[in-house]
Design a protein around this motif. Structure first.
Motif, mmCIF file in Angstrom:
data_model
loop_
_atom_site.group_PDB
_atom_site.id
_atom_site.type_symbol
_atom_site.label_atom_id
_atom_site.label_comp_id
_atom_site.label_asym_id
_atom_site.label_seq_id
_atom_site.Cartn_x
_atom_site.Cartn_y
_atom_site.Cartn_z
ATOM 1 N N LYS A 1 -2.707 8.647 -1.421
ATOM 2 C CA LYS A 1 -3.173 9.657 -2.417
ATOM 3 C C LYS A 1 -3.617 10.554 -2.573
ATOM 4 O O LYS A 1 -3.738 11.859 -3.051
ATOM 5 C CB LYS A 1 -4.589 8.553 -2.723
ATOM 6 N N PHE B 1 -5.715 5.158 0.692
ATOM 7 C CA PHE B 1 -6.595 6.583 0.639
ATOM 8 C C PHE B 1 -5.567 8.092 0.765
ATOM 9 O O PHE B 1 -5.322 9.064 0.541
ATOM 10 C CB PHE B 1 -7.775 6.495 1.557
ATOM 11 N N PHE C 1 -7.334 1.939 4.202
ATOM 12 C CA PHE C 1 -7.070 4.378 4.740
ATOM 13 C C PHE C 1 -5.874 4.564 3.571
ATOM 14 O O PHE C 1 -5.171 5.499 4.652
ATOM 15 C CB PHE C 1 -7.769 4.200 5.803
ATOM 16 N N HIS D 1 0.646 -0.969 0.325
ATOM 17 C CA HIS D 1 -0.293 0.282 0.322
ATOM 18 C C HIS D 1 1.006 1.498 -0.589
ATOM 19 O O HIS D 1 0.838 1.574 -1.288
ATOM 20 C CB HIS D 1 -0.985 0.513 0.995
ATOM 21 N N PHE E 1 -12.234 10.427 -2.541
ATOM 22 C CA PHE E 1 -12.471 8.548 -2.676
ATOM 23 C C PHE E 1 -12.179 8.099 -4.104
ATOM 24 O O PHE E 1 -12.368 9.067 -5.158
ATOM 25 C CB PHE E 1 -14.006 8.684 -2.345
ATOM 26 N N GLU F 1 -11.586 -5.601 -2.708
ATOM 27 C CA GLU F 1 -11.661 -4.631 -3.842
ATOM 28 C C GLU F 1 -12.524 -3.590 -2.603
ATOM 29 O O GLU F 1 -14.220 -3.148 -3.024
ATOM 30 C CB GLU F 1 -12.937 -5.329 -5.129
ATOM 31 N N LYS F 2 -12.537 -3.586 -1.016
ATOM 32 C CA LYS F 2 -12.375 -2.488 -0.595
ATOM 33 C C LYS F 2 -11.692 -1.628 -0.603
ATOM 34 O O LYS F 2 -10.186 -1.641 -1.106
ATOM 35 C CB LYS F 2 -13.166 -3.131 0.626
ATOM 36 N N ILE F 3 -12.405 -0.361 0.303
ATOM 37 C CA ILE F 3 -10.880 0.707 0.244
ATOM 38 C C ILE F 3 -10.033 0.712 1.504
ATOM 39 O O ILE F 3 -10.590 -0.125 2.839
ATOM 40 C CB ILE F 3 -11.896 2.406 0.914
ATOM 41 N N PRO G 1 -17.773 4.539 -0.002
ATOM 42 C CA PRO G 1 -18.220 3.566 -0.063
ATOM 43 C C PRO G 1 -19.290 3.866 1.030
ATOM 44 O O PRO G 1 -19.943 4.361 1.837
ATOM 45 C CB PRO G 1 -17.198 3.013 0.950
ATOM 46 N N THR H 1 -7.954 -5.803 1.459
ATOM 47 C CA THR H 1 -8.422 -4.355 1.229
ATOM 48 C C THR H 1 -9.079 -4.536 -0.385
ATOM 49 O O THR H 1 -9.889 -4.532 -1.238
ATOM 50 C CB THR H 1 -8.349 -3.328 1.246
ATOM 51 N N ASP H 2 -7.335 -5.054 -0.721
ATOM 52 C CA ASP H 2 -7.865 -5.025 -2.500
ATOM 53 C C ASP H 2 -8.484 -6.164 -3.659
ATOM 54 O O ASP H 2 -8.852 -6.425 -3.789
ATOM 55 C CB ASP H 2 -6.563 -5.380 -2.791
ATOM 56 N N SER I 1 -8.652 -1.860 8.223
ATOM 57 C CA SER I 1 -8.897 -2.690 7.315
ATOM 58 C C SER I 1 -9.688 -3.605 7.806
ATOM 59 O O SER I 1 -10.414 -3.864 6.381
ATOM 60 C CB SER I 1 -7.629 -2.444 7.104
#
Lengths: 343, 343
Positions: free
Chosen positions: A148, A145, A142, A109, A343, A138-140, A185, A134-135, A163
C-alpha cells in the motif's frame, strides 16, 4: 502482457480490480458459467471455459489474478507445478460454482487475493474465506502495508517472523527514516529493538535474521549518457553515485526522449525493475530553476541539462539532493520526492 | 505406517475420524495451537508445530488426513511438490488459526476431506467450506458412492464426465449386476444409455470414454499352494481361474495360517491391493459343509481342504461359486458374499 487468446475467451471490459490488474475467470459447470458471468458484469476480466484449464501455465504467467469457479482440489492440482514465490505469483481465488464462498487461495497479501476474495464475495452475495493469520486476527500485515505504501520488501522471507510475533501477541520494533502517519497499532513500538523489527529506510542496512527492511521508493534518478553506453558502465556509475542509498529506493529513472531506446539504460531499469520515463527537450527546457549547464549537451540535445531537469519534469516538487555528477560518458542526478507512510 | 515421530509431536488418542484414518494437525501461531488442541480433544490425531512443516513429505506419505491451521497459501506451497492423484493423496483440510473456517482443500471425495471439514467445523464452531460441485449442488458424486459401497473405481479419470453431466442437469445411465437399495435420484436412469454412464459389475467390461466402471468387492478367493510357489505362477493361475471376472472384485484372499508368510501369495495380494487373511487348521476344520478332500493336503496341513474351507471361515454365508480348481502346485476356489449397493 497477453500475447494470445483461446477461442473460449469472452472479453468483457468493466471496472478494473485495481492497479491495472488483469484478471482471468475459469469455469467448468453450467452453474459455474453463470457465476463467472455474474463476476464479469462487475469487474474487467476475461472469462474462460474448462478447455483453457489445459494450459494453465499461460494464464499463470500472463495474468495478475486468476479466479477459478470449481473445486479447490482441481485448482491446487492445476497450479501446483507453476508456483514460484509469493512475491511474484498471481492472486488465486477459488469459488464454488454457486458462489457461496470466495476463497483467497494464494498470494493473499502481496498478490491481493484477500482483497479480491472480498470483492468477489460481495458481487456474488457469498462469504469471503480468508485464512492469513494477520487478517484473521485483525492485526497489521507488513507485506500488505509495504504494498500500500510503495515500499520494496527486501527480506520477504522474514515477514513470517514479524507477522508471527504480531499474531502471537508480541511487540515488534519499528524504525523509520520517513514520516509515518495514521494510527500505529499499540504492538508496534517505535525506535525500540524487539525480537523482530521493521526498518523503513532508503539506506543500505544490515539487519538481524528476524528483521524486515522496507525500502521507500522516494528517489528519482536523472540520467544522461552518450549513445551506446554499455549497461555495466551505467550500472557501476549508478551504484557508485548512490553510495549508501539502496537502489531499490529509486521510484523512476528519467531522461530525455532521445534516450528512450538507449539499451544500457533500459537494461539497467529492467534489471532493477524501475520505470524509465523520458521527456522531450521542450518539456525539459520549460522546467524552472537553476541547473548546471553543458554546451555539448545543449548542442546534441537542444537542452543544456538532462539529468537534473528530467527529475523536475517527473515531479516539480522533487528536491535535487545530489547535483549532476559526471562519470565516463554518463551524467547522474538524484531527486527526492515527498514520501509518507500511512498506517 | 508411521515409522518415526518428530519431537514436536503430542500424541492424543481419541475417537478416530473413521476407517482407521490417521490424522496429523499442524499449527504455526499461538491461536493456531489453541485451535489444534481443541481438535485433538475430540478426534484421535497427532499435533505438530511449525518445525514439522519442514518435512511435509513424510506426513504426506504416512498420514491419511492432514489438517493445517494456517493460511491456505502456505499449505498450497508446502504440499505442491508431493501431489500424486486424487486416488491416493491424503485428505487436506485448512483452517484459519481462529477456526472460523474449515476448508476442504484436497481429496474432498475419495480422501474424505469434505466429511472431515464438516466434522472439524462442528468441533470449532466454524463454517465448513466445501467447493466440489456435486456437494455444492447437492447431487450424488459417484466417487463418494463408490467409497461408501466398497466399489473399486476402475476409470477414475472419467468420474468428471459423470459428475459434470449430473451437476449440469443431464441424466446419467446406470447398469448394475448387484442389488441396489435406497432412493435412486431421478437423474440416474437405470438400464438406459445416456451421454455418460455408470456400470456396477464384477465382470471385465469395455466401456465408452465418458463412462465409469465400478467393481463391487463381492468375491473371496480361497488359495492353497506348495511352499515357495513363485508369484508369477500364482498370478497366472488366478487370472486364468477368474476368466471374465475382474480381479478388483476380490475383497480378500484366504488361506491357512501355514501360508501366512508365503511370498508368492503376499506379493500377489500387495500387487492387487487385496487383504490376505489366514485361519488355523482347527478353524478350517470346524467349518460345516461338503468340501472336496485331499489326503496330501490333510497330511501336510492337518485339514483336508484349504481353499474352499478358508472362504467359509471368512464368511459363513459365502457361496462357493467355483469349486476347488487345481493348477500346478496351486488350488483355487471362489466364494461370493452378499453385496448390496445403497444410494
Amino acid at each position: 502482457m497477453i500475447t494470445s487468446f483461446q477461442n473460449s475467451m469472452t472479453r468483457i471490459l468493466k471496472q478494473n480490480l485495481g492497479d491495472n490488474m488483469n484478471t482471468a475467470v475459469f469455469y467448468i459447470t453450467d452453474n459455474g458459467k453463470k457465476t463467472a458471468l455474474k463476476i464479469s458484469e462487475k469487474i474487467e476480466c476475461d472469462v474462460f471455459d474448462k478447455e483453457s484449464l489445459k494450459n494453465i501455465k499461460f494464464y499463470f504467467d500472463n495474468y495478475d489474478s486468476l479466479i477459478f469457479i470449481m473445486a479447490t482440489g482441481i485448482v491446487v492440482r492445476k497450479i501446483a507445478e507453476f508456483l514460484k514465490s509469493k512475491k511474484t505469483d498471481p492472486a488465486v481465488i477459488v469459488c464454488d460454482d454457486k458462489g457461496k464462498f470466495a476463497i483467497s487461495l494464494l498470494s493473499g497479501h502481496i498478490g491481493g487475493a484477500n482483497e479480491i476474495a472480498i470483492k468477489i464475495a460481495e458481487i456474488l452475495g457469498g462469504t469471503p474465506v480468508i485464512t492469513t493469520s494477520t487478517d484473521v486476527n485483525e492485526k497489521i500485515a507488513f507485506d500488505v502495508f509495504a504494498k500500500k505504501n510503495n515500499l520494496y520488501i527486501k527480506n520477504i522471507e522474514n515477514i513470517k517472523y514479524v507477522s508471527g510475533d504480531i499474531v502471537n501477541g508480541k511487540n515488534v520494533g519499528l524504525f523509520s527514516d520517513v514520516d509515518i502517519k495514521g494510527n500505529i497499532p499499540k504492538y508496534i513500538i517505535e525506535n525500540k529493538k524487539c525480537e523482530s523489527n521493521v526498518f523503513i529506510t532508503a539506506l543500505k542496512k544490515d539487519i538481524d535474521k528476524r528483521d524486515v527492511c522496507l525500502v521507500p521508493k522516494k528517489y528519482i534518478l536523472g540520467i544522461g549518457c552518450k549513445k551506446n553506453t554499455p549497461f555495466c558502465n551505467i550500472n557501476n556509475a549508478v551504484y557508485d553515485f548512490l553510495k549508501n542509498i539502496d537502489v531499490k529506493s529509486i521510484k523512476a529513472v528519467t531522461s530525455i526522449d532521445l534516450k528512450k531506446n538507449e539499451k544500457g539504460i533500459i537494461d539497467f531499469c529492467n534489471n532493477e525493475n524501475i520505470d524509465f520515463i523520458t521527456f522531450t527537450s521542450k518539456e525539459l527546457e520549460k522546467v524552472e530553476g537553476e541547473f548546471s549547464k553543458s554546451d555539448f549537451v545543449l548542442k546534441t540535445t537542444g537542452v543544456s541539462n538532462v539529468c537534473e531537469r528530467s527529475i523536475k519534469c517527473f515531479d516539480e516538487n522533487a528536491v535535487i539532493i545530489k547535483n549532476k555528477t559526471i562519470y565516463k560518458g554518463i551524467t547522474l542526478a538524484l531527486g527526492e520526492i515527498d514520501f509518507v507512510c500511512r498506517f
